[in-house]
Design a protein around this motif. Structure first.
Motif, short mmCIF file in Angstrom:
data_model
loop_
_atom_site.label_atom_id
_atom_site.label_comp_id
_atom_site.label_asym_id
_atom_site.label_seq_id
_atom_site.Cartn_x
_atom_site.Cartn_y
_atom_site.Cartn_z
N LYS A 1 4.40 -11.76 2.56
CA LYS A 1 3.62 -10.74 3.26
C LYS A 1 4.13 -10.54 4.69
CE LYS A 1 -0.71 -10.89 0.66
NZ LYS A 1 -2.18 -11.07 0.71
N THR B 1 9.85 -1.04 1.20
CA THR B 1 10.39 -1.74 0.04
C THR B 1 11.90 -1.87 0.12
OG1 THR B 1 10.42 -1.78 -2.39
CG2 THR B 1 10.60 0.37 -1.33
N GLN C 1 7.16 -8.42 4.46
CA GLN C 1 6.81 -7.03 4.22
C GLN C 1 6.30 -6.35 5.50
OE1 GLN C 1 8.29 -6.45 0.78
NE2 GLN C 1 6.87 -4.86 1.45
N LYS D 1 4.14 -1.18 -2.69
CA LYS D 1 5.07 -1.06 -1.56
C LYS D 1 5.29 0.39 -1.14
CE LYS D 1 7.67 -5.26 -2.71
NZ LYS D 1 9.00 -5.81 -3.05
N TRP E 1 1.44 -8.18 -6.02
CA TRP E 1 1.11 -8.50 -4.64
C TRP E 1 0.06 -9.62 -4.51
CZ3 TRP E 1 -3.90 -7.89 -2.94
CH2 TRP E 1 -4.75 -7.16 -3.76
N TRP F 1 0.33 -5.44 5.19
CA TRP F 1 1.78 -5.39 5.35
C TRP F 1 2.28 -4.06 5.94
CZ3 TRP F 1 -0.14 -6.15 0.27
CH2 TRP F 1 -0.06 -5.05 -0.59
#
Length: 567
Positions: A489, A447, A492, A523, A481, A534
């Motif tokens: 995505k 994150t 991430q 996250k 999400w 992710w």
């Protein structure tokens, strides 16, 4: 095998009470001077728990106590003799020639792992862990002899009964934290908390007697189970870090420590044995220390309450886990969760040296001695390697926590400069530090924002992201999400993979955390991230790399970190 601390009514207010005699305490003091909790020392007088050699005063106290013991022994002897005479001369019940006195066919359950001084009919689960009355008694009993330390999670990782090469790359540590399990955290299990209950201490104090214990037992049972460890193995992990609070070992009511004592200890052992089943090594982290700040962090190393009790607890952990039943599966320990050396009163490195000594001294040459993980103290890895700090300690690991959040200057970078930061800054720092001592990242997350629920505490909103210059990306969208675009995505995934590459330039990593309640903060949820794409499931086959990012965004790559350095 006993719980690492003596358990008394004075400490626990009657829970699992088993008052030790003065004779027993004298014996423990002579054999293991680090082991007795400070609260019990008044039974022996003023005995130093840190000095290996008893003082003249404490020697005199022991002599006085021995005199009392001799007198007590004589009195007890007379009582026993009187009892025997009574049994000999009292009338006996007669039996017919066909009648025999009844015999009990029930044998006491054999203690296989440790003894909480339960009754002899204590029930053990299938992993050999004693079960509290409130726990599910439907498991089968299993002996320690069934423990199998030949397990491994994958072909790259050596079996548990063979040494792991810490600081090496084949393989590096790949692990997760079990945050929010045995130490509650609001952003991981928010259903426990509200404006009145902002931490675990509040929760226990404000609930009715027994209610907190019941809720915690239910949580311990349901939040983490064997399936979690099986998934960790299937996701290519080889380690798991389990944070515990000091109340797993000891609480003192006179110091306003209302935590539920000892219960989490049993679940720690259950987790360790599940880890063993899937070949995972366990890093035991004394995450919350006695006498710490509101988050349980060390703040005053010159305080006997905090320092001496923490040293006692680390010694006690070593005395327990040095047993061959556990030494293979528990090779890593830490005395606190990365204390802040900039604000601590006292010498952090001297404290680390004391922890190291008391733990190593508990093991002998035939044991697999543990590594002690020292948090770098938020002063940077470079300082440790530059001045060769604690150079003589050969079983040390340096731990750092790297997060791309919690800094007001974070968003002076654009997204790709931020993405490149682990490659440009953290990767070379870890590689250099790893040459000095195995250097690992003990906590990180996928994150770049603090938008999650209770990330900054109960009732707190985003402190950083909401006030940043990234106004075109509302905080409310960061955890939604389901609405993420493919581009989001992909970003991430790159954020996860580039951090993994950077951290494996050192000794490896532990993601914070394995799961969050109902995936409330996705996250920060490794399990959920892998299942939704992710976080890579195959850690040896990653899509993104530092080199590919440099080729695609050379300008941002070179500028990364020039305008911002994490706090």
């Amino acid at each position: 095998m006993e719980h690492p601390y003596a358990i008394t009514e004075e400490i626990h207010g009657g829970d699992f009470a088993a008052e030790l005699s003065t004779e027993q305490l004298v014996k423990i003091q002579e054999d293991s001077p680090y082991l007795i909790p400070s609260s019990l020392l008044q039974k022996l007088g003023d005995i130093s728990i840190i000095s290996r050699e008893p003082s003249e005063k404490s020697t005199n106290v022991l002599k006085r106590n021995r005199s009392k013991l001799i007198l007590g022994f004589i009195v007890t002897l007379f009582v026993i003799i009187g009892g025997i005479l009574f049994l000999v001369i009292r009338p006996r019940k007669k039996y017919s020639s066909t009648q025999e006195p009844s015999k009990s066919t029930t044998q006491p359950t054999k203690i296989t792992n440790f003894n909480f001084n339960y009754p002899t009919n204590v029930v053990y689960d299938k992993l050999g862990v004693p079960i509290l009355p409130a726990l599910d008694p439907s498991f089968m009993i299993i002996e320690k002899s069934t423990f199998d330390d030949s397990k491994r999670p994958n072909d790259r990782t050596p079996p548990l009964n063979q040494p792991f090469s810490y600081g090496g790359s084949n393989p590096p540590i790949r692990g997760v934290n079990l945050g929010g399990w045995l130490v509650l955290e609001p952003f991981i299990t928010p259903s426990f908390f509200n404006e009145k209950m902002k931490n675990e201490k509040d929760l226990v104090k404000l609930m009715q007697p027994g209610e907190a214990k019941e809720r915690l037992i239910k949580h311990y049972n349901e939040f983490i189970n064997e399936t979690d460890f099986e998934q960790m193995r299937n996701f290519g992990l080889n380690h798991v870090r389990i944070p515990i609070g000091f109340w797993a070992i000891e609480t003192l009511k006179k110091l306003d420590e209302p935590y539920v004592p000892l219960v989490s200890w049993q679940f720690l052992l259950r987790g360790i044995n599940w880890a063993r089943k899937y070949g995972l090594r366990v890093y035991i982290d004394l995450h919350v220390v006695p006498g710490g700040d509101e988050k349980g962090q060390l703040i005053h190393l010159e305080s006997n309450n905090s320092t001496l009790r923490t040293l006692n607890m680390m010694r006690a952990l070593a005395n327990f886990f040095k047993d061959e039943s556990y030494s293979h599966v528990t090779p890593l320990f830490s005395p606190a969760d990365n204390p802040d050396a900039r604000s601590i009163v006292g010498n952090l490195t001297e404290f680390y040296r004391q922890v190291y000594d008391v733990m190593q001294d508990a093991y002998n040459s035939s044991n697999q001695k543990p590594y002690v993980v020292f948090g770098e103290g938020k002063i940077g890895l470079k300082i440790w390697s530059d001045i060769n700090m604690l150079a003589t300690l050969d079983k040390k690991i340096i731990g750092v926590q790297n997060f791309l959040v919690f800094d007001k200057d974070l968003y002076k970078n654009n997204e790709y400069e931020l993405l490149a930061y682990p490659c440009v800054k953290w990767k070379p720092e870890l590689a250099k530090s790893n040459n000095y001592a195995p250097s690992i990242v003990s906590a990180w997350a996928a994150t770049t924002d603090d938008c999650g629920k209770y990330i900054n505490g109960v009732g707190s909103e985003s402190l950083i992201y909401k006030n940043s210059g990234w106004k075109n990306r509302p905080c409310e969208d960061q955890n939604n999400w389901q609405s993420w675009s493919k581009e989001k995505k992909d970003y991430q995934l790159a954020l996860s993979e580039l951090q993994i590459e950077a951290f494996e330039a050192g000794g490896g990593w532990f993601f914070w955390t394995w799961k969050t309640e109902k995936n409330v903060n996705p996250k920060w949820d490794y399990q959920f991230g892998v299942n939704n794409g992710w976080i890579p499931k195959n850690l040896d086959s990653r899509v993104n790399s530092c080199n590919s990012l440099k080729n695609q965004h050379p300008g941002e790559y070179e500028d990364a970190g020039k305008t911002w350095k994490p706090a």
